[in-house]
Design a protein around this motif. Structure first.
Motif, short mmCIF file in Angstrom:
data_model
loop_
_atom_site.label_atom_id
_atom_site.label_comp_id
_atom_site.label_asym_id
_atom_site.label_seq_id
_atom_site.Cartn_x
_atom_site.Cartn_y
_atom_site.Cartn_z
N THR A 173 0.69 -1.22 -0.18
CA THR A 173 -0.05 -0.10 -0.14
C THR A 173 1.04 1.10 -0.26
O THR A 173 2.49 1.13 -0.36
N ASP A 174 0.25 2.54 0.35
CA ASP A 174 1.68 3.66 0.51
C ASP A 174 1.94 4.16 1.82
O ASP A 174 2.26 5.31 1.93
N TYR A 179 0.00 1.53 11.80
CA TYR A 179 -0.04 1.62 12.52
C TYR A 179 -0.34 2.23 13.84
O TYR A 179 -1.54 1.90 13.76
N ASP A 182 -3.68 6.23 11.64
CA ASP A 182 -4.00 6.82 10.82
C ASP A 182 -2.04 7.71 10.76
O ASP A 182 -2.81 8.51 10.97
N ARG A 184 -0.97 9.35 8.74
CA ARG A 184 -1.11 10.97 7.53
C ARG A 184 -1.69 11.94 8.25
O ARG A 184 -2.30 12.65 8.23
#
Ligand code: ADP
Ligand code: ASP
Ligand code: MG
Length: 401
Positions: A173-174, A179, A182, A184
């Motif tokens: 995935t990216d 984690y 998230d 991001r």
């Protein structure tokens, strides 16, 4: 020699350069003497774009035609990836879901995989070809194309790994793995080396979209170990398995779900059987109810509030509005400006005070809790949607920083 299933999500094949990058990963694996089956999702935002295209023409299009359209996204990415691998000089074949033997239930747009009959895949592997399979799709018993619901390619990969007894199932995935939140949204999120099926299943169900929850459910059932890793870096990823070692952490992660709506039915006469009848009406229409709260009876009436997926909200309200007259309740209220924030961790079974620590983090940030629900390994709270990101950050920092 091993049989390896590799799944690449939409961002991993978003453009020509990324497709060539994936072709490199796949052929490296093949070069080591492995049999390789690759499952791919539609490129980038293709699936969202197709949904928009359909809406422009007919917002009430049938689910059959929706599946016909959405499955096209994966047809593009499998052929492009196969072309990239051809260019590198390797034997390869791309297969649509039905060619790869994916048989599903007939529930269009949310079909479940009944079985994978991998005869064609086996034949291709016997020819030493790299096999590229379209994720997210299959065929129902009427020979119509179905799709598995958003994020369904993860499940396609696990289903193939199960059917062929693969030695390894890698989900590229990216981000570099699973984690503690998230990555991001929460900069200090920590990558987990390992996580158990049960905890991953809760996290996925409660909003961590890195893995689709059905894929985890299937991996647990058939004991398929998953490795979640990045297609863009070579960093080690996260193993999802039965007996995961959790580095002495009280919880393994924080998740957020904004796809929830709260429905309250007020003024329900305080007598036995009415809650049962109300929820039976909803379950008859396949509407899943999550957190439920019932107020203490007052003036011989009570209120019941509960959450449903936003996509089911309108239908649930319509059913209940018809029903309140029958049972003599007062009104049906609806609110979708809410979010569910949850913590997950097997550690909470044996440690007191985990929930209160979470509530303290919310209190410190002046965030009001509207509803609470708990199980052995999770605590969820319902809060105002605008507070959701702050809540996740505050809870994460309370437990991990
Ligand atoms: P793909 O297209 O590869 O299937 P997704 O977008 O479905 O990728 O899932 C990956 C995304 O999941 C990440 O970009 C990340 O923002 C999000 N995510 C949410 N929670 C987590 C988490 N706990 N760990 C890792 N990623 C997470
Ligand atoms: N392309 C589908 C989606 O966007 C399936 C997937 O990505 O797993 O939901
Ligand atoms: Mg995904």
């Amino acid at each position: 020699m091993s049989l390896i299933v590799q799944k690449f999500g939409g961002s991993s094949v978003a453009n020509a350069e990324r497709v060539m990058n994936v072709a490199g990963i796949v052929t490296d694996t093949y070069n080591k003497g492995n049999d390789v089956i690759v499952v791919v999702s539609a490129q980038g935002d293709t699936t969202d774009d197709l949904i928009e295209k359909a809406k422009e023409i007919n917002p009430h299009a049938s689910k059959r035609e929706t599946d016909m359209l959405l499955s096209a996204g994966e047809q593009i990415s499998i052929s492009l990836l196969a072309m990239a691998i051809e260019k590198l000089g390797y034997p390869v074949v791309s297969l649509l879901g039905w060619q790869a033997g994916f048989q599903t239930t007939s529930a269009h747009t949310s079909a479940r995989i009944k079985r994978v009959v991998p005869d064609r895949i086996k034949k291709e592997l016997d020819q030493r070809r790299i096999v590229i399979v379209a994720g997210f799709q299959g065929l129902n018993r009427y020979d119509d194309i179905t799709t598995l619901g958003r994020g369904g390619s993860d499940t396609s990969a696990v289903a193939i790994a199960t059917a062929l007894h693969a030695d390894l199932c890698q989900i590229y995935t990216d981000v570099e793995g699973v984690y503690t939140a998230d990555p991001r949204k929460v900069k200090k999120a920590i990558k987990l080396k390992e996580i158990s099926y049960d905890e991953m299943l809760e996290l996925a169900t409660l909003g961590a979209q890195v893995l689709n929850n059905r894929s985890v459910e299937m991996a647990k059932k058939y004991n398929i170990e998953l490795e979640v890793l990045s297609s863009l870096t070579k960093a080690p990823g996260t193993l999802v398995k039965e007996n995961a070692k959790m580095e002495k952490m009280l919880i393994s992660g924080v998740a957020k779900d904004t796809d929830v709506a709260r429905i309250s039915v007020t003024g329900i006469p305080d007598r036995p059987g009415l809650a049962f009848k109300m929820f039976a009406k909803l379950s008859a229409k396949d509407i899943n109810v999550d957190i439920i709260l019932q107020s203490i009876g007052r003036n011989d009436t009570k209120d019941i509030s509960f959450t449903v997926a936003k996509s089911k909200g309108e239908e649930a309200v319509a059913i209940l509005k018809d029903y309140i007259n029958v049972i003599g309740a007062k009104e049906v209220l609806y609110d979708d400006n809410i979010a569910k924030v949850s913590i997950v961790g097997a550690g909470m079974e044996s440690h007191a005070g985990v929930a209160s620590k979470m509530f303290e983090a919310l209190y410190d940030s002046h965030i009001n809790i509207q509803m609470i629900s708990t199980s052995e390994i999770k605590v969820s709270v319902l809060i105002d949607k605008n507070d959701a990101d702050t809540a996740v950050a505050a809870i994460h920092s309370k437990f991990f920083e």
